[in-house]
Structure formats: structure tokens, C-alpha cells
Design an enzyme around this catalytic site. Structure first.
Site, PDB file in Angstrom:
ATOM      1  CG  ASP A 184      -3.505  32.768  -6.975  1.00  0.00           C
ATOM      2  OD1 ASP A 184      -4.458  32.316  -6.334  1.00  0.00           O
ATOM      3  OD2 ASP A 184      -3.100  32.291  -8.054  1.00  0.00           O
ATOM      4  CD  GLU A 201      25.906  13.965  -4.671  1.00  0.00           C
ATOM      5  OE1 GLU A 201      26.282  15.127  -4.496  1.00  0.00           O
ATOM      6  OE2 GLU A 201      25.091  13.399  -3.935  1.00  0.00           O
ATOM      7  N   PRO A 247      18.905  22.559  -7.862  1.00  0.00           N
ATOM      8  CG  PRO A 247      19.939  21.403  -6.102  1.00  0.00           C
ATOM      9  CD  PRO A 247      19.379  21.228  -7.471  1.00  0.00           C
ATOM     10  NE  ARG A 277      -3.601  27.565  -8.322  1.00  0.00           N
ATOM     11  CZ  ARG A 277      -3.608  28.880  -8.179  1.00  0.00           C
ATOM     12  NH1 ARG A 277      -2.652  29.620  -8.705  1.00  0.00           N
ATOM     13  NH2 ARG A 277      -4.564  29.483  -7.498  1.00  0.00           N
TER      14      ARG A 277
HETATM   15  N1  ADE Z   1      16.612  19.093  -7.335  1.00  0.00           N
HETATM   16  C1  ADE Z   1      17.006  18.896  -6.068  1.00  0.00           C
HETATM   17  N2  ADE Z   1      16.684  19.916  -5.276  1.00  0.00           N
HETATM   18  C2  ADE Z   1      16.032  20.822  -6.064  1.00  0.00           C
HETATM   19  C3  ADE Z   1      15.458  22.084  -5.833  1.00  0.00           C
HETATM   20  N3  ADE Z   1      15.481  22.668  -4.644  1.00  0.00           N
HETATM   21  N4  ADE Z   1      14.884  22.709  -6.886  1.00  0.00           N
HETATM   22  C4  ADE Z   1      14.874  22.144  -8.109  1.00  0.00           C
HETATM   23  N5  ADE Z   1      15.419  20.953  -8.380  1.00  0.00           N
HETATM   24  C5  ADE Z   1      15.991  20.292  -7.376  1.00  0.00           C
END
Ligand code: ADE
Length: 226
Positions: A164, A113, A86, A150
Site C-alpha cells: 500500500d 457544532e 476535526p 482491510r
Molecule cells: N467531524 C467533522 N469533520 C470531521 C473531520 N474532518 N474528521 C473527523 N471528524 C469530523
């Protein structure tokens, strides 16, 4: 293209790669996908791949050794290594295009975590699929693989992905098929008369209107959307 995916949960992927367009791309040898459980690479006598964080804090952190060894055993001359987290840069269609031209991708799915920061030293790109936190990188890896495959020449017609959403910074225009009237809702007249210049113009205007309403950031040329 070859894609190696490093995960602690390889079984999660089976159903995704065994359906529809991805399945066809694999059986037509346009892409080869291999799953690797990096637990198989740990030197820990108890098979551990994680540990508590230095400095304290909640949760467990993936240790560097199994992922280093797994990546190094798979790396070739022209490999791009991607880590899903994230905290990565936002994944966008332009990145999917660039990655679809690579020969070999290694995709690392984080879990728990987080991961030991030293893992980043063997990674070319850290990517996030959105501003929310999933339990691991497996679903993001599926998103990446689907969106990249794709775009590989021969997987679907080039015409379909030229139209697209996100090409030219615009969302896709509305599409209609039969019947002409459904529950009182009619297909726009312009699509029925065969005037292709008018149809092109209508589609462009609808794309623009939709983008302005739903995603004005795309029209502003936001750097993250390039
Ligand atoms: N791992 C956990 N959440 C994620 C996300 N939003 N993007 C990429 N990997 C992740």
C-alpha cells in the site's frame, strides 16, 4: 474484532457495510459491527441530546449524559474509545494498523457544532480524517472502519497491503494491466520482460519520484506521518 458505532444517524451506514470487502469480512465473522443511536440513551423527557453552549455562540452542543451512558453500557475490559472530530490528531495509516489489532473499538460520531468537552474524559483517542469540516462524524467513521477492516488478518491478502501507499513513507507505484497499448499509451517496457529485480527497482524509483513530487512531507519523516 468488534466495532460499536455511536451515531444519531445509523441508517447512513447500511449501504457501506453491505457491499464488497466489508460485507465479506462481516459474513466471515472477522468483524462484528453494531450501530447504536445514542438518542436511545438520553434521560431528557423530550429525547434531546444537545443544548445551547454555555457562554453563548452559534449552534448546538452534544450533551454528555447520553454518550456517557451508551459508552459505559458497551465498554469491556479491552475497549478503545475513539471520538471523531476535526480537532483530533490526524488519522494516518500507522494508526489504522494499530487499531486493526484491537479487540473492541467504540467509535463516537460527533454532530452539530460540537460536543461537551467532558465527553473527552471517557475517550482514548480523538481523530480527524483531514483538515476540513464535515457535518458529522459518520463519514469519518466509515473511513476509519473501512481502512481498519482491510488490515485485519484474513480480510485481504497481507501482500496487497504490504504494498500500500504510506508503507515505508512512500506513495504506491504506478500499476498497469492489459491492453499493452491503450489509445497510444504504452505499458513501460520494464514491466513486460519478467526481470523481477529490475521491476522491483523500477517500482521503488517510481514510488520515490511520485512521493517527492506529490508528498515531500512523507520523505522528510514529518512526525505526523510516522
Ligand atoms: N467531524 C467533522 N469533520 C470531521 C473531520 N474532518 N474528521 C473527523 N471528524 C469530523
Amino acid at each position: 474484532m468488534k466495532i460499536d458505532i455511536l451515531t444519531l444517524f445509523p441508517d447512513m451506514f447500511n449501504w457501506v457495510f453491505d457491499e464488497s470487502i466489508i460485507k465479506r469480512a462481516i459474513s466471515n465473522n472477522l468483524v462484528e459491527i453494531k450501530l447504536h443511536n445514542f438518542r436511545d440513551y438520553t434521560k431528557d423527557p423530550h429525547g434531546k441530546v444537545d443544548d445551547t453552549p454555555y457562554g453563548g455562540g452559534a449552534g448546538m452542543v452534544l450533551t454528555p449524559q447520553p454518550i456517557f451512558d451508551c459508552v459505559e453500557s458497551l465498554r469491556k475490559k479491552k475497549t478503545k474509545v475513539i471520538l471523531l472530530t476535526p480537532s483530533g490528531i490526524p488519522y494516518k495509516q500507522n494508526i489504522a494498523y494499530d487499531l486493526s489489532k484491537e479487540e473492541h473499538l467504540i467509535i463516537i460520531c460527533g454532530h452539530y457544532e460540537g460536543f461537551d468537552e467532558r465527553i473527552c474524559s471517557i475517550v482514548d483517542m480523538e481523530l480527524s480524517i483531514g483538515d476540513y469540516v464535515l457535518t458529522g462524524g459518520e463519514l469519518p467513521a466509515m473511513v476509519l472502519v473501512d481502512s481498519i477492516i482491510r488490515l485485519i488478518p484474513g480480510v485481504i491478502s497481507e501482500k496487497s497491503h504490504l504494498e500500500d501507499s504510506f508503507n515505508n513513507h512512500l506513495l504506491d507505484y504506478p500499476a498497469y494491466t492489459r491492453p499493452r497499448v491503450f489509445k497510444g499509451m504504452e505499458v513501460p517496457e520494464v514491466l513486460l520482460n519478467g526481470d523481477h529485480a529490475k521491476i522491483r527497482e523500477w517500482r521503488y524509483n517510481e514510488s520515490f519520484k511520485r512521493t517527492r513530487e506529490r508528498r515531500p512531507d512523507l520523505l522528510k519523516g514529518d512526525k505526523n506521518n510516522d
